[in-house]
Design a protein around this motif. Structure first.
Motif, short mmCIF file in Angstrom:
data_model
loop_
_atom_site.label_atom_id
_atom_site.label_comp_id
_atom_site.label_asym_id
_atom_site.label_seq_id
_atom_site.Cartn_x
_atom_site.Cartn_y
_atom_site.Cartn_z
N THR A 6 -2.26 0.46 6.74
CA THR A 6 -1.82 1.36 5.51
C THR A 6 -2.97 1.42 4.48
OG1 THR A 6 -1.19 -0.94 4.59
CG2 THR A 6 0.53 0.19 5.91
N VAL B 245 -5.88 8.59 -1.25
CA VAL B 245 -5.37 8.73 -2.86
C VAL B 245 -6.22 7.91 -3.73
CG1 VAL B 245 -2.79 9.25 -2.32
CG2 VAL B 245 -3.53 6.81 -2.67
N ARG B 246 -7.40 7.39 -3.30
CA ARG B 246 -8.36 6.71 -4.16
C ARG B 246 -8.67 7.17 -5.12
NH1 ARG B 246 -10.30 1.81 -1.45
NH2 ARG B 246 -9.65 1.75 0.44
N SER C 87 0.80 -1.13 0.13
CA SER C 87 0.02 -0.03 0.06
C SER C 87 0.92 1.24 0.03
CB SER C 87 -1.05 -0.20 1.18
OG SER C 87 -1.78 -1.05 1.29
N TYR D 199 -2.51 5.31 3.73
CA TYR D 199 -1.67 5.30 2.58
C TYR D 199 -2.60 5.33 1.37
CZ TYR D 199 3.09 5.16 4.39
OH TYR D 199 4.32 5.50 4.85
N LEU D 200 -3.78 4.35 1.33
CA LEU D 200 -4.75 4.31 0.16
C LEU D 200 -5.86 5.12 0.46
CD1 LEU D 200 -4.76 0.07 -0.03
CD2 LEU D 200 -3.27 2.00 -1.26
N ARG E 69 -7.21 9.19 -7.20
CA ARG E 69 -6.25 9.53 -8.29
C ARG E 69 -6.59 8.47 -9.46
NH1 ARG E 69 -0.41 8.74 -4.88
NH2 ARG E 69 -0.62 10.68 -4.04
N ASN F 54 0.73 3.96 -3.20
CA ASN F 54 0.97 5.40 -2.72
C ASN F 54 1.96 6.25 -3.68
OD1 ASN F 54 1.50 7.93 -1.42
ND2 ASN F 54 -0.24 7.43 -0.14
N ARG F 55 3.02 5.82 -3.20
CA ARG F 55 4.32 6.60 -3.37
C ARG F 55 4.26 6.52 -5.22
NH1 ARG F 55 4.66 10.13 0.51
NH2 ARG F 55 5.33 8.99 2.45
#
Ligand SMILES: Cc1cc2nc3c(=O)[nH]c(=O)nc-3n(C[C@H](O)[C@H](O)[C@H](O)COP(=O)(O)OP(=O)(O)OC[C@H]3O[C@@H](n4cnc5c(N)ncnc54)[C@H](O)[C@@H]3O)c2cc1C
Length: 530
Positions: free
Chosen positions: A197, A205-206, A18, A201-202, A208, A22-23
């Motif tokens: 995470t 940014v879902r 995850s 982390y997710l 994007r 993200n990165r």
């Protein structure tokens, strides 16, 4: 069969996967597909107490178990692993521990450039938001929220006082300059919510457009053209799909599933693959070897003094009070990580840094982590960097069949020595004056068990892991290494591994933080083109 194209395909949306997805997708020109075998979420994953509801729950857990072995007294012991977005970070005990500087310096000493403590400290700082500690060591504005526990009371004071009596220093930040000593647990919990995470982390940014997150989509095989990995075959909604990676496939399926996926795809020891009828794509002796975990006896004491443990405090109306307390203030039993107090100890004089850990749980629990009827305290101890190694190998060419897990615990003499030392120090601490009048009889293993052979036999028959398997696709340059220090699979192109499986040795503590660090570091290396 429809084929789609991406730049990067990440297999497994766990702690590392995850963070990595993200990165990688922060660059809007890169199309990223993140495939997760498990479900999108589970209601019990949101709050800390849900840990006890997920540890044996097939809806969110792979529920592997080990093969019967001498070191487990012939038992199959549970090997839980998260099976949902967030992976094991969505079902784990939320204890947040980086490890010791020496762990990462040791990886660098093995020839892994870029993995010394000096190299990984900025990554640990970048990934977290934590209010305590010193700026030199701690991160303030990363995606993963880490907090100190809002727990106090006479039992905690007595345990910490007892630790100080036997020579352990109070340590307010074991993730800072030094791990040494006794302190309260730091947790991946914020505002009474689990910080998996998936959440950290997710979720942010879902939206994007270049990041495609697909749950309920198990990858069944890696696809190759010669020695180049070109994509994956996965299953979703009863259909088989293929996805093509123009740049790379990164396997982040964790220390159990990553070596299995390599093997069912044809990368591994030829004799094993032949025996399962899997065509060999690439010979790599180390796949599935070097399994390490923390094998940890649970020692137990009765607490006759009333009202100190959660066995007493969460009984009957007490449980209602705990629920109200959590609803109002997000504290109490329902907001706890797996163990609220921990000590990093030296079991022998002359050691440069701690070699064992003791963690304390302010109650007695059943094996599946439900509150026991009797009131007491549980102390878990284990060597920090166990050296015994086992293996995880595919048992079948069928990617859906569970692999065979053999731990081979305590085969290294040093692990026996440190386990005994940890148990001896746990007993010393429990016998210290600060716990006089609080602690009663030792229930497990029981005072009568004293001889070293007897104690080791008891450990073999009763211990469980702390759920930290690592090392099965280890990083390095020796013949048993699976990935190089850029996490590229040796002898292949377009294929990396980024998860707990790449750790050459165990880190000195719980493994979620270092796994996330590995995902972050993989992204840095991939985006830098190295
Ligand atoms: C019960 C439990 C308690 C723990 N407690 C703690 C703790 O308190 N503190 C701590 O630091 N660590 C703890 N750990 C360990 C820590 O959570 C793990 O070391 C860490 O999460 C490993 O990260 P990973 O990225 O390697 O793998 P994981 O997070 O396990 O991620 C792997 C992901 O890949 C998915 N996957 C597997 N196969 C496939 C496939 N074929 N196709 C697609 N997806 C696939 C899995 O479903 C999973 O989501 C605990 C673990 C468990 C299970």
């Amino acid at each position: 069969m429809a084929e789609e194209r991406f730049d990067y395909i990440v297999v497994g949306a766990g702690s590392a996967g995850s963070a990595l997805a993200n990165r990688l997708s922060a660059d809007p020109t890169k199309r990223v597909l993140l495939l997760e075998a498990g479900r999108p979420s589970h209601p019990w994953s949101r709050i800390p107490v849900g840990f006890a509801r997920l540890i044996d729950n097939p809806a969110a857990n792979w529920l592997y178990s080990s093969e019967p072995e001498e070191s487990t007294g012939g038992r199959r012991i549970p090997v839980p692993r998260g099976r949902l977005l967030g992976g094991s970070s969505a079902i784990n005990g939320m204890v947040f521990v980086r490890g010791q500087a020496e762990d990462f310096d040791g990886w660098a000493q093995l020839g892994n450039r870029g993995w010394s403590y000096r190299d990984v400290l900025p990554v640990f700082r970048k990934m977290e938001s934590y209010a305590g500690g010193e700026d030199e060591y701690r991160g303030r504005d990363g995606p993963l929220k880490v907090s100190d526990l809002d727990e106090s009371g006479p039992l905690y004071d007595a345990i910490i006082g007892a630790g100080q009596e036997i020579g352990l220093a109070w340590n307010a930040d074991y993730n800072g300059a030094s791990q040494d000593g006794i302190g309260m647990t730091q947790a991946s919990i914020s505002g009474g919510r689990r910080m998996s995470t998936a959440r950290c982390y997710l979720d942010p940014v879902r939206s994007r457009p270049n990041l495609d997150i697909r749950a309920n989509a198990p990858t069944e095989a890696l696809l190759f053209e010669g020695r180049r990995c070109t994509g994956v075959r996965y299953r979703r909604g009863g259909e088989v799909h293929e996805a093509h990676a123009d740049a790379e496939v990164v396997v982040s399926a964790g220390a159990v599933a990553s070596p299995q996926l390599l093997e069912v795809s044809g990368i591994g020891q030829p004799e094993r693959l032949n025996a399962l009828g899997i065509p060999v794509v690439h010979e790599l002796a180390g796949v599935g070897e070097n399994l390490r975990d923390h094998y940890a006896p649970r020692m137990k004491w009765r607490i006759p003094a009333k009202g100190l443990t959660y066995n007493d405090r969460a009984r009957g109306l007490g449980l209602v009070w705990q629920a109200l307390k959590f609803a109002a203030a997000r504290t109490g039993l329902l907001g706890l990580p797996a163990s609220p107090v921990r000590a990093y100890i030296r079991t022998r004089p002359g050691l440069a840094s701690p070699d064992a850990m003791i963690s304390f749980i302010p109650f007695l629990a059943t094996p599946n982590f439900k509150l026991a009827k009797e009131s007491g305290i549980t102390a878990i101890t284990h060597p920090l960097r166990s050296e015994s190694t086992g293996s995880i190998h595919a048992a079948s060419a069928d990617p859906a069949a569970p692999p065979e897990i053999r731990f081979n615990f305590l085969s290294a003499e040093i692990d026996r020595t440190i386990t005994l030392g940890g148990m001896r120090m746990t007993r010393q601490l429990m016998a210290a004056a600060a716990l006089d009048g609080i602690v009663g009889e030792e229930i497990a293993p029981g005072e009568k068990l004293e001889g070293e052979d007897e104690l080791i036999a008891w450990v073999m028959e009763n211990a469980e892991t702390t759920y930290h398997p690592v090392g099965t696709c280890k990083m390095g340059s020796d013949p048993m290494a699976v990935v190089d220090d850029r996490l590229r699979v040796h002898g292949m192109e377009g294929l990396r591994i980024a998860d707990a499986s790449i750790m050459p040795t165990l880190t000195s503590g719980n493994t979620n933080a270092p796994s996330i660090m590995i995902g972050e570091k993989a992204a840095e290396m991939i985006l830098a083109g190295s």
